[in-house]
Design an enzyme around this catalytic site. Structure first.
Site, PDB file in Angstrom:
ATOM      1  N   GLU A   1       1.438  -0.390  -5.039  1.00 40.07           N
ATOM      2  CA  GLU A   1       0.464   0.538  -5.491  1.00 40.07           C
ATOM      3  C   GLU A   1       1.184   1.829  -5.398  1.00 40.07           C
ATOM      4  O   GLU A   1       1.606   2.348  -4.344  1.00 40.07           O
ATOM      5  CB  GLU A   1      -0.514   0.587  -4.280  1.00 40.07           C
TER       6      GLU A   1
ATOM      7  N   ASP B   1       0.746  -1.274   0.131  1.00 39.54           N
ATOM      8  CA  ASP B   1       0.041   0.040   0.151  1.00 39.54           C
ATOM      9  C   ASP B   1       0.938   1.323   0.003  1.00 39.54           C
ATOM     10  O   ASP B   1       1.912   1.221   0.722  1.00 39.54           O
ATOM     11  CB  ASP B   1      -0.721  -0.017   1.325  1.00 39.54           C
TER      12      ASP B   1
HETATM   13  C1  NOJ Z   1      -4.181   3.388  -0.262  1.00 33.08           C
HETATM   14  C2  NOJ Z   1      -5.410   2.392  -0.168  1.00 33.08           C
HETATM   15  O1  NOJ Z   1      -5.843   2.091  -1.422  1.00 33.08           O
HETATM   16  C3  NOJ Z   1      -6.511   3.410   0.142  1.00 33.08           C
HETATM   17  O2  NOJ Z   1      -7.815   2.825   0.238  1.00 33.08           O
HETATM   18  C4  NOJ Z   1      -6.244   3.903   1.632  1.00 33.08           C
HETATM   19  O3  NOJ Z   1      -6.830   5.069   2.145  1.00 33.08           O
HETATM   20  C5  NOJ Z   1      -4.691   4.769   1.466  1.00 33.08           C
HETATM   21  N1  NOJ Z   1      -3.672   3.799   0.905  1.00 33.08           N
HETATM   22  C6  NOJ Z   1      -4.359   4.893   3.107  1.00 33.08           C
HETATM   23  O4  NOJ Z   1      -3.760   3.722   3.510  1.00 33.08           O
END
Ligand code: NOJ
Length: 571
Positions: free
Chosen positions: A302, A230
């Site tokens: 991500e 993430d």
């Molecule tokens: C990316 C995640 O996909 C999202 O849903 C989240 O709010 C943020 N990171 C913070 O972790």
């Protein structure tokens, strides 16, 4: 025949022209390189205990469905203990399952079922921050045994004019407002790139990195096949040698100083140390694989970053990093995007990532982005599914995109009031109560009002439904010509008109597939594509043809508005 000759010639000469690649590499295609990946948002996939929220036992019950539709691996959004301020992206214990989702034993049972079906499981790994309710944060607040510098703390600055204390820098959080919040107990500011309840861990501290490796090890020992990491770009921030933090420059993209877009994030995104961290994590996985045998474990990243940065995250020739830095290019398409636009978005990735590393992945949607049906129109859902599954590399499908789910208009409730709720509503399994997602009187987010039309059970019985098209695509994706993208075959893609995209997949065993996608609302007549006769293999709802019909491309082909087809030529 001409195309075939060109392909072979190009392979021999190692020639690559724009939009056209032939690889002469002899490496085998590893499982993740061509995988059909599927994202599950656990709160919304299947509720097994009637509390209106999805859970692990529910996912286990539904794993056979993933097998049915041809999925290789599924990644689960966070299942860990959390106060749910950001629905699991605020973790209070990284090695515990949250009770709303079940128990660790439920997770083990899920793994057993996945293995028996031959499905791979990828977990969400959220290293940038924890919950403020995490024990580590509590210890850090109280400067306890070694946890003092576990998070990013600072005294702040004193304003020379007013004499008042101010945050250390002008940094604005992704969700708006300052990234710095004053902590009364510790009498310092702490950094949070996201919510106040998500304090950033301090990755300059080796102890933090060790703790995070332990987290990876814990879940690897339970048999997981990889992690989706993430918020990768946000892991490090720039700190001056004197311990201060530099202000970020104004970007000019927003006039609201409290909005994330107000600044150009040169000190809080994609810092050089992040690249090293990707290599460190991959090394850890490689070592784990060497010691435990079995197949490759993957890292998905991500990262909403420039493709050059993603290329660095992937590796640099001597170091290996994350295999699947997620490619969000096709998520940026809108209802107005033409086939030429699509080619531009494909090029952005291919010209760097494919050119440098011969790797590709295509994400259709996720829990932070409007669904395709809402973003581009219901009539474009199948087109996107055809495109991402016809291009070489891995495809990433967000649950429900295979049946054409749309965003739901939601209202704030006590459980949730998030502007992303609309794309997180319960999976639509059947035209029955709560779409067969839950037996509860009400579900945590409402079902779509159209679930009686768009649901798995109904679409199983409808020829050319989105679900049937998706299943057909997965069969093709795992067939020789679609797998042969690195070893022996070639592929090409181009906009043959402003609105018609053509993708060609071929191998050297006399198989050739032509995928034609009409993005526009007009009938298209196209000549000169080829001089051969093809068979219709797969057709979408807008097509007037049937599988098995033939078409002589030396004449012309007519495509209906929003029609997508797969044609096959066999020598
Ligand atoms: C990316 C995640 O996909 C999202 O849903 C989240 O709010 C943020 N990171 C913070 O972790």
């Amino acid at each position: 025949m001409l195309t075939r000759l060109l392909l072979v010639l190009a392979a021999l000469l190692f020639v690559a022209t724009p939009h056209f690649t032939v690889a002469a590499a002899v490496d085998d295609v590893d499982w993740w390189e061509n995988a059909a990946l599927y994202q599950i948002y656990p709160r919304s996939f299947q509720d097994s205990n009637g509390d209106g929220v999805g859970d692990l036992q529910g996912i286990t019950q539904r794993l056979a469905y993933l097998k049915e539709i041809g999925i290789t691996a599924t990644w689960l959004s966070p299942i860990f203990s959390s106060p749910m301020s950001d629905f699991g992206y605020d973790i209070s214990n990284f090695t515990e399952v949250d009770s709303i989702f079940g128990t660790l034993d439920d997770f083990k049972a899920l793994m057993v079922q996945a293995k028996s079906l031959g499905l791979k499981i990828i977990l969400d790994f959220v290293p940038n921050h924890s919950s403020d309710e995490c024990e580590w944060f509590q210890k850090s607040v109280n400067r306890q045994d070694g946890y003092d510098e576990f998070y990013v703390w600072h005294d702040g600055k004193v304003n020379a004019e007013t004499g008042e204390r101010e945050p250390p820098s002008n940094w604005v959080s992704v969700f708006g407002g300052s990234q710095w919040t004053w902590h009364e107990t510790r009498q310092q500011y702490f950094l949070h790139q996201f919510q106040v309840k998500q304090p950033d861990l301090n990755f300059s501290n080796p102890m933090v990195r060790e703790h995070m490796l332990d987290v990876l090890g814990f879940w690897l020992d339970l048999g997981v096949d990889g992690f989706r990491i993430d918020a990768v770009p946000h892991i490090y921030e720039h700190r001056n040698a004197d311990g201060s933090y530099p202000d970020e420059p104004v970007s000019g993209w927003s006039s609201d100083p409290d909005s994330y877009d107000y600044h150009d994030h040169i000190y809080t995104k994609d810092q050089p140390d992040t690249v090293e961290l990707m290599y460190e994590w991959r090394d850890y996985l490689l070592k784990y694989e060497a010691e435990h045998g079995g197949e490759t474990r993957v890292l998905l990243a991500e990262a909403y970053s420039a493709v050059e940065t993603l290329s660095a995250y992937f590796g640099n020739g001597t170091r290996l990093g994350t295999q699947l830095p997620m490619n969000f290019q096709l998520m940026y398409l809108s209802g107005y995007s033409t086939a030429r636009d699509v080619v531009g978005n494909i090029d952005y990735w291919m010209n760097t990532m494919w050119a440098n590393h011969q790797t590709a992945n295509w994400v259709v949607g996720n829990h932070d982005t409007e669904r395709v049906s809402t973003r581009m129109g219901a009539h474009k859902v199948d087109l996107l599914n055809v495109i991402v599954n016809s291009l070489p590399g891995a495809s990433v499908t967000y649950y429900g995109e295979e049946i054409g789910m749309a965003n739901v208009e939601t209202e704030c409730t006590e459980i949730s009031c998030d502007n992303r709720d609309g794309e997180r509503t319960p999976m639509q399994w059947a035209p029955t109560k709560n779409g067969d997602f839950s037996t509860a009187e009400s579900t945590w987010l409402p079902l779509s009002t159209d679930f009686e039309r768009y649901n798995v059970r109904t679409e199983r019985g409808v020829a050319r439904s989105s679900l049937q098209v998706f299943k057909g695509l997965q069969q093709l994706k795992s067939s020789s010509a679609f797998l042969a993208f690195k070893q022996e075959g070639g592929f090409s893609y181009e906009a043959v008109t402003e609105q018609v995209l053509q993708i060609i997949r071929t191998n050297l065993r006399n198989e050739e597939y032509r995928i034609l996608v009409n993005m526009g609302n007009k009938i298209e007549k196209i000549t000169g594509l080829s001089n051969k006769v093809y068979e219709y293999i797969l057709v979408t709802a807008y097509s007037v043809h049937r599988p098995g019909e033939t078409i002589d491309l030396s004449e012309s082909i007519i495509l209906m508005p929003y029609e997508a087809i797969v044609l096959r030529w066999l020598a």
